[in-house]
Design a protein around this motif. Structure first.
Motif, PDB file in Angstrom:
ATOM      1  N   LYS A  94      -2.927   5.145  -4.681  1.00 22.54           N
ATOM      2  CA  LYS A  94      -3.277   5.228  -6.092  1.00 22.54           C
ATOM      3  C   LYS A  94      -3.944   3.944  -6.566  1.00 22.54           C
ATOM      4  O   LYS A  94      -4.624   3.931  -7.584  1.00 22.54           O
ATOM      5  CB  LYS A  94      -2.019   5.499  -6.915  1.00 22.54           C
ATOM      6  CG  LYS A  94      -1.410   6.884  -6.681  1.00 22.54           C
ATOM      7  CD  LYS A  94      -0.209   7.117  -7.562  1.00 22.54           C
ATOM      8  CE  LYS A  94       0.978   6.283  -7.113  1.00 22.54           C
ATOM      9  NZ  LYS A  94       2.204   6.559  -7.888  1.00 22.54           N
ATOM     10  N   LEU A  95      -3.742   2.889  -5.780  1.00 24.43           N
ATOM     11  CA  LEU A  95      -4.337   1.594  -6.105  1.00 24.43           C
ATOM     12  C   LEU A  95      -5.851   1.688  -6.226  1.00 24.43           C
ATOM     13  O   LEU A  95      -6.470   0.991  -7.028  1.00 24.43           O
ATOM     14  CB  LEU A  95      -3.964   0.595  -5.006  1.00 24.43           C
ATOM     15  CG  LEU A  95      -4.221  -0.884  -5.233  1.00 24.43           C
ATOM     16  CD1 LEU A  95      -3.348  -1.400  -6.360  1.00 24.43           C
ATOM     17  CD2 LEU A  95      -3.936  -1.660  -3.956  1.00 24.43           C
ATOM     18  N   LEU A 125       0.834  -1.200   0.000  1.00 24.29           N
ATOM     19  CA  LEU A 125       0.000   0.000   0.000  1.00 24.29           C
ATOM     20  C   LEU A 125       0.874   1.257   0.000  1.00 24.29           C
ATOM     21  O   LEU A 125       0.568   2.238  -0.686  1.00 24.29           O
ATOM     22  CB  LEU A 125      -0.922  -0.003   1.219  1.00 24.29           C
ATOM     23  CG  LEU A 125      -2.028  -1.077   1.224  1.00 24.29           C
ATOM     24  CD1 LEU A 125      -2.782  -1.049   2.546  1.00 24.29           C
ATOM     25  CD2 LEU A 125      -2.991  -0.880   0.064  1.00 24.29           C
ATOM     26  N   GLY A 126       1.968   1.226   0.773  1.00 25.07           N
ATOM     27  CA  GLY A 126       2.886   2.361   0.771  1.00 25.07           C
ATOM     28  C   GLY A 126       3.565   2.540  -0.566  1.00 25.07           C
ATOM     29  O   GLY A 126       3.780   3.683  -1.028  1.00 25.07           O
ATOM     30  N   LEU A 157     -12.669  -3.300  -3.822  1.00 20.88           N
ATOM     31  CA  LEU A 157     -11.543  -3.052  -2.931  1.00 20.88           C
ATOM     32  C   LEU A 157     -10.648  -4.287  -2.828  1.00 20.88           C
ATOM     33  O   LEU A 157      -9.422  -4.185  -2.925  1.00 20.88           O
ATOM     34  CB  LEU A 157     -12.066  -2.646  -1.549  1.00 20.88           C
ATOM     35  CG  LEU A 157     -11.053  -2.148  -0.511  1.00 20.88           C
ATOM     36  CD1 LEU A 157     -11.731  -1.222   0.482  1.00 20.88           C
ATOM     37  CD2 LEU A 157     -10.424  -3.315   0.255  1.00 20.88           C
ATOM     38  N   VAL A 158     -11.277  -5.451  -2.660  1.00 19.14           N
ATOM     39  CA  VAL A 158     -10.500  -6.687  -2.536  1.00 19.14           C
ATOM     40  C   VAL A 158      -9.774  -7.003  -3.840  1.00 19.14           C
ATOM     41  O   VAL A 158      -8.613  -7.424  -3.842  1.00 19.14           O
ATOM     42  CB  VAL A 158     -11.413  -7.853  -2.121  1.00 19.14           C
ATOM     43  CG1 VAL A 158     -10.629  -9.156  -2.086  1.00 19.14           C
ATOM     44  CG2 VAL A 158     -12.033  -7.591  -0.749  1.00 19.14           C
ATOM     45  N   GLY A 174      -2.855  -5.364  -6.753  1.00 20.48           N
ATOM     46  CA  GLY A 174      -1.691  -4.641  -6.235  1.00 20.48           C
ATOM     47  C   GLY A 174      -0.620  -5.596  -5.735  1.00 20.48           C
ATOM     48  O   GLY A 174       0.572  -5.385  -5.972  1.00 20.48           O
ATOM     49  N   LEU A 175      -1.032  -6.671  -5.038  1.00 19.09           N
ATOM     50  CA  LEU A 175      -0.069  -7.654  -4.555  1.00 19.09           C
ATOM     51  C   LEU A 175       0.635  -8.351  -5.713  1.00 19.09           C
ATOM     52  O   LEU A 175       1.846  -8.595  -5.663  1.00 19.09           O
ATOM     53  CB  LEU A 175      -0.782  -8.693  -3.685  1.00 19.09           C
ATOM     54  CG  LEU A 175      -1.189  -8.244  -2.281  1.00 19.09           C
ATOM     55  CD1 LEU A 175      -2.005  -9.332  -1.596  1.00 19.09           C
ATOM     56  CD2 LEU A 175       0.039  -7.915  -1.448  1.00 19.09           C
TER      57      LEU A 175
END
Length: 269
Positions: free
Chosen positions: A69-70, A54-55, A116-117, A123-124
């Protein structure tokens, strides 16, 4: 430049980036070539990994709040809820008791829960291809075991003194059996490889959705005995005779999504 040409160049750059990071070798080679670069990077929990992701994908605003931004192009009007989600991972990454709790998303239909999920999962996947998000696991392990779990407990204090980080966690039963039966206990020969999070590849992301809440089967989460292998190994308790097909195993090192989980029977929960 022609937009089509520009897009093809972007595709080529993407494939080059996703080919570059592959690595494989023995645990001894991992200790020599990979670990010294960033020891703290390889002892992160899943919560720490997600918080770092997330960072990596966001920045802090003037109030110190993380703006990811995700979610920027997908979710609107739920900034407070997104901040609470970020706070959950921040607290869990710091080692608080929050990390022992499930993150439950409640809300009306079309409220952004699934989106969101999905964005977290995407992102991961992307983060695992970066240098900062590099993950390594024991090759062939059904739960993508961290190679550092091979370090014996009696030598972990020495590891802490040498590398400045603490190794926590146990070696999974499958890898322990391999170490004993295939490598005669020589864990330095255990094969290690870089792994990349992939929902489709069942690496680091697991998804569980009961087909019928009344007949939900726990085996879908944690697997069951593989009868075809019992005859080979002679014991139902042998971890090599277990079907490691549950969603929990796919989610190891990452996250598990459970859809409509509160609709299943109380006994299942």
């Amino acid at each position: 430049m022609d937009p089509r040409v520009q897009y093809r160049e972007q595709l080529q750059a993407f494939t080059r980036q996703h080919r570059a990071g592959h690595w494989s070798g023995s645990f001894a080679q991992f200790m020599e070539q990979v670990l010294p670069v960033a020891p703290c990077q390889f002892v992160r929990s899943s919560h720490q990994y997600i918080w770092d992701m997330l960072g990596w994908s966001g920045q802090q605003d003037e109030n110190g709040k993380l703006r990811c931004k995700l979610f920027a192009d997908e979710l609107f009007g739920i900034d407070d809820a997104l901040a609470r989600v970020a706070d959950y991972f921040k607290a869990a990454a710091a080692g608080s008791e929050v990390g022992r709790r499930l993150l439950l998303l409640l809300g009306p239909p079309s409220g952004g829960k699934s989106t969101l999920v999905i964005r977290l999962k995407r992102g991961l996947e992307e983060y695992s291809y970066t240098d900062a998000g590099a993950l390594f696991g024991i090759a062939g392990c059904p739960v993508h075991e961290s190679p550092l779990h091979l370090v014996p407990h009696t030598m972990r204090s020495g590891f802490r003194d040498t590398y400045g980080v603490e190794v926590t966690g146990e070696l999974c039963p499958h890898c322990r059996a391999r170490q004993e039966h295939e490598l005669s206990g020589d864990f330095l020969r255990m094969p290690v490889e870089r792994i990349f999070i992939s929902e489709a590849g069942r690496v680091g992301v697991g998804t569980y959705a009961p087909h019928d809440p009344n007949t939900a089967d726990i085996a879908d989460l944690v697997g069951s005995v593989d009868l075809s292998k019992v005859a080979e190994f002679g014991d139902e308790g042998d971890p090599r005779a277990w079907s490691w097909s549950g969603a929990v195993y796919a989610a190891s090192r990452g996250m598990l999504e459970m859809i409509e989980i509160l609709k299943v029977k109380r006994e299942f929960l």
